[in-house]
Write a protein that holds these residues in place. Structure first.
Motif, mmCIF file in Angstrom:
data_model
loop_
_atom_site.group_PDB
_atom_site.id
_atom_site.type_symbol
_atom_site.label_atom_id
_atom_site.label_comp_id
_atom_site.label_asym_id
_atom_site.label_seq_id
_atom_site.Cartn_x
_atom_site.Cartn_y
_atom_site.Cartn_z
ATOM 1 N N ASP A 1 0.820 -1.212 0.000
ATOM 2 C CA ASP A 1 0.000 0.000 0.000
ATOM 3 C C ASP A 1 0.859 1.269 0.000
ATOM 4 O OD1 ASP A 1 -2.343 -1.551 0.057
ATOM 5 O OD2 ASP A 1 -2.242 -1.720 2.231
ATOM 6 N N ILE A 2 1.581 1.444 -1.080
ATOM 7 C CA ILE A 2 2.517 2.559 -1.190
ATOM 8 C C ILE A 2 1.842 3.801 -1.765
ATOM 9 C CG2 ILE A 2 4.685 3.351 -2.185
ATOM 10 C CD1 ILE A 2 4.875 1.113 -0.065
ATOM 11 N N THR A 3 1.816 4.851 -0.968
ATOM 12 C CA THR A 3 1.328 6.151 -1.407
ATOM 13 C C THR A 3 2.515 7.108 -1.469
ATOM 14 O OG1 THR A 3 0.899 6.861 0.865
ATOM 15 C CG2 THR A 3 -0.903 5.733 -0.293
ATOM 16 N N LYS A 4 2.277 8.329 -1.950
ATOM 17 C CA LYS A 4 3.383 9.281 -2.067
ATOM 18 C C LYS A 4 3.967 9.634 -0.701
ATOM 19 C CE LYS A 4 0.219 13.233 -2.434
ATOM 20 N NZ LYS A 4 -0.206 14.365 -3.318
ATOM 21 N N ASN A 5 3.184 9.473 0.354
ATOM 22 C CA ASN A 5 3.683 9.761 1.703
ATOM 23 C C ASN A 5 4.671 8.711 2.204
ATOM 24 O OD1 ASN A 5 2.080 12.070 1.873
ATOM 25 N ND2 ASN A 5 0.342 10.939 2.709
ATOM 26 N N LYS A 6 4.699 7.548 1.558
ATOM 27 C CA LYS A 6 5.589 6.468 1.978
ATOM 28 C C LYS A 6 6.822 6.342 1.083
ATOM 29 C CE LYS A 6 1.897 3.608 3.949
ATOM 30 N NZ LYS A 6 1.230 2.271 3.891
ATOM 31 N N GLU B 1 9.598 8.047 0.730
ATOM 32 C CA GLU B 1 10.915 8.185 1.344
ATOM 33 C C GLU B 1 11.311 6.903 2.085
ATOM 34 O OE1 GLU B 1 13.037 10.483 0.812
ATOM 35 O OE2 GLU B 1 11.658 11.684 -0.383
ATOM 36 N N VAL B 2 10.330 6.237 2.681
ATOM 37 C CA VAL B 2 10.604 4.972 3.369
ATOM 38 C C VAL B 2 11.066 3.924 2.373
ATOM 39 C CG1 VAL B 2 9.593 3.097 4.725
ATOM 40 C CG2 VAL B 2 8.947 5.469 5.195
ATOM 41 N N VAL B 3 10.373 3.843 1.253
ATOM 42 C CA VAL B 3 10.753 2.889 0.199
ATOM 43 C C VAL B 3 12.164 3.188 -0.287
ATOM 44 C CG1 VAL B 3 10.251 2.093 -2.140
ATOM 45 C CG2 VAL B 3 8.378 2.497 -0.532
ATOM 46 N N HIS B 4 12.425 4.446 -0.579
ATOM 47 C CA HIS B 4 13.720 4.854 -1.110
ATOM 48 C C HIS B 4 14.847 4.550 -0.119
ATOM 49 C CE1 HIS B 4 16.363 6.823 -3.824
ATOM 50 N NE2 HIS B 4 16.573 7.895 -3.089
ATOM 51 N N ALA B 5 14.592 4.753 1.151
ATOM 52 C CA ALA B 5 15.622 4.582 2.183
ATOM 53 C C ALA B 5 15.994 3.120 2.407
ATOM 54 C CB ALA B 5 15.155 5.196 3.496
ATOM 55 N N THR B 6 15.097 2.198 2.052
ATOM 56 C CA THR B 6 15.372 0.781 2.316
ATOM 57 C C THR B 6 16.018 0.062 1.140
ATOM 58 O OG1 THR B 6 13.104 0.212 1.643
ATOM 59 C CG2 THR B 6 13.506 0.574 3.994
ATOM 60 N N ILE B 7 16.204 0.755 0.017
ATOM 61 C CA ILE B 7 16.817 0.110 -1.139
ATOM 62 C C ILE B 7 18.332 0.024 -0.954
ATOM 63 C CG2 ILE B 7 17.152 0.178 -3.637
ATOM 64 C CD1 ILE B 7 14.603 1.811 -3.859
ATOM 65 N N ARG B 8 18.872 -1.168 -1.135
ATOM 66 C CA ARG B 8 20.314 -1.390 -1.103
ATOM 67 C C ARG B 8 20.734 -1.955 -2.452
ATOM 68 N NH1 ARG B 8 19.344 1.385 2.375
ATOM 69 N NH2 ARG B 8 19.621 1.160 4.621
ATOM 70 N N TYR B 9 21.487 -1.184 -3.211
ATOM 71 C CA TYR B 9 21.816 -1.581 -4.574
ATOM 72 C C TYR B 9 22.978 -2.560 -4.587
ATOM 73 C CZ TYR B 9 18.581 2.085 -5.816
ATOM 74 O OH TYR B 9 17.455 2.837 -5.923
ATOM 75 N N THR B 10 22.640 -3.833 -4.589
ATOM 76 C CA THR B 10 23.641 -4.892 -4.582
ATOM 77 C C THR B 10 23.029 -6.157 -5.174
ATOM 78 O OG1 THR B 10 25.186 -6.152 -3.200
ATOM 79 C CG2 THR B 10 23.026 -5.670 -2.260
ATOM 80 N N GLY B 11 23.859 -7.076 -5.608
ATOM 81 C CA GLY B 11 23.337 -8.308 -6.198
ATOM 82 C C GLY B 11 23.198 -8.203 -7.704
ATOM 83 N N ILE B 12 22.583 -9.215 -8.294
ATOM 84 C CA ILE B 12 22.511 -9.305 -9.750
ATOM 85 C C ILE B 12 21.077 -9.173 -10.253
ATOM 86 C CG2 ILE B 12 24.643 -10.622 -9.988
ATOM 87 C CD1 ILE B 12 23.069 -13.168 -9.983
ATOM 88 N N THR B 13 20.942 -9.125 -11.576
ATOM 89 C CA THR B 13 19.645 -8.843 -12.204
ATOM 90 C C THR B 13 19.027 -10.130 -12.740
ATOM 91 O OG1 THR B 13 20.642 -6.745 -12.899
ATOM 92 C CG2 THR B 13 18.478 -7.276 -13.804
ATOM 93 N N MET B 14 18.400 -10.889 -11.865
ATOM 94 C CA MET B 14 17.742 -12.139 -12.260
ATOM 95 C C MET B 14 16.256 -11.851 -12.487
ATOM 96 S SD MET B 14 19.673 -14.656 -9.534
ATOM 97 C CE MET B 14 18.945 -16.165 -10.175
ATOM 98 N N LEU B 15 15.959 -11.214 -13.600
ATOM 99 C CA LEU B 15 14.606 -10.740 -13.853
ATOM 100 C C LEU B 15 13.580 -11.867 -13.934
ATOM 101 C CD1 LEU B 15 14.801 -7.817 -16.448
ATOM 102 C CD2 LEU B 15 14.163 -7.715 -14.051
ATOM 103 N N GLY B 16 13.891 -12.884 -14.714
ATOM 104 C CA GLY B 16 12.944 -13.987 -14.881
ATOM 105 C C GLY B 16 12.686 -14.726 -13.584
ATOM 106 N N THR B 17 13.753 -15.017 -12.847
ATOM 107 C CA THR B 17 13.638 -15.737 -11.579
ATOM 108 C C THR B 17 12.822 -14.957 -10.563
ATOM 109 O OG1 THR B 17 15.796 -16.783 -11.945
ATOM 110 C CG2 THR B 17 14.956 -16.759 -9.684
ATOM 111 N N GLN B 18 13.154 -13.689 -10.387
ATOM 112 C CA GLN B 18 12.516 -12.902 -9.347
ATOM 113 C C GLN B 18 11.108 -12.433 -9.732
ATOM 114 O OE1 GLN B 18 13.698 -12.938 -6.450
ATOM 115 N NE2 GLN B 18 15.679 -13.821 -7.000
#
Length: 201
Positions: free
Chosen positions: A81-86, A88-105
């Protein structure tokens, strides 16, 4: 929906097109792989967040609770239930690491929980924000998993293949990613269920 968009200055034709969103539950799969930070100055990350914010703000007009779910390719923690008020929370929890397994994920985090295992009240729109540069899985797995999902729905007595649609928003100008997503968009069998937005810089 059209009235709300027009009040925000949206052109009439665009408002009509976006109003279709009220028919869908929207879930988003974010690319949080290491390839998103390869460009100088974190260009892709800034673009990713800009696109995500725009999508959330528009979709909130279609569903008061906002986007049904945002999930990451590599990160375990998702958000509901992500609204514009949330945002910053979403953005703050992203950690850019790992690989791009698009089909699997895509199957593990979107198709399996939201299509295969859940009783759907609305069709599902899966929006994938990615640079499209797949790593760590066999070639063609993304295409195969989308095809299998549609084939499974065709045999489902309570659903049809129109119960799910896919939209890819390409972040950056990776040539392999561009080629891959264009092939999906133009696919002779599955293309009707897949749309790919132009690359966002």
């Amino acid at each position: 929906m059209v009235v709300k968009l027009r009040k925000k200055g949206c052109p009439p034709e665009t408002a009509q097109e976006l109003a279709v969103l009220v028919l869908y539950d929207l879930v988003i799969l974010l690319d949080d792989s290491h390839s998103m930070v390869t460009e100088a100055g974190g260009t892709r990350i800034a673009t990713l967040f800009k696109v995500l914010k725009a999508v959330v703000e528009v979709y909130q007009l279609a569903r008061d609770g906002g986007v049904v779910s945002v999930r990451y390719l590599n990160g375990r923690q998702g958000h509901k239930d992500i609204t514009k008020n949330k945002m910053e929370v979403v953005h703050a929890t992203i950690r850019y690491t790992g690989i791009t397994m698009l089909g699997t994920q895509l199957r593990k985090k979107i198709l399996k929980p939201f299509v295969e295992q859940k009783q759907m009240r609305k069709p599902l729109l899966s929006l994938i924000l990615t640079d499209g540069n797949i790593e760590g899985e066999r070639k063609g797995l993304l295409e195969k998993n989308i095809y299998n999902c549609l084939a499974r729905l065709q045999k489902d007595a309570e659903k049809t293949e129109d119960a799910v649609a896919f939209m890819f928003a390409r972040i950056g100008e990776d040539p392999e990613g561009k080629e891959l997503l264009e092939e999906l968009d133009d696919h002779p069998i599955m293309g009707s269920w897949i749309d790919c937005l132009p690359g966002a810089l």
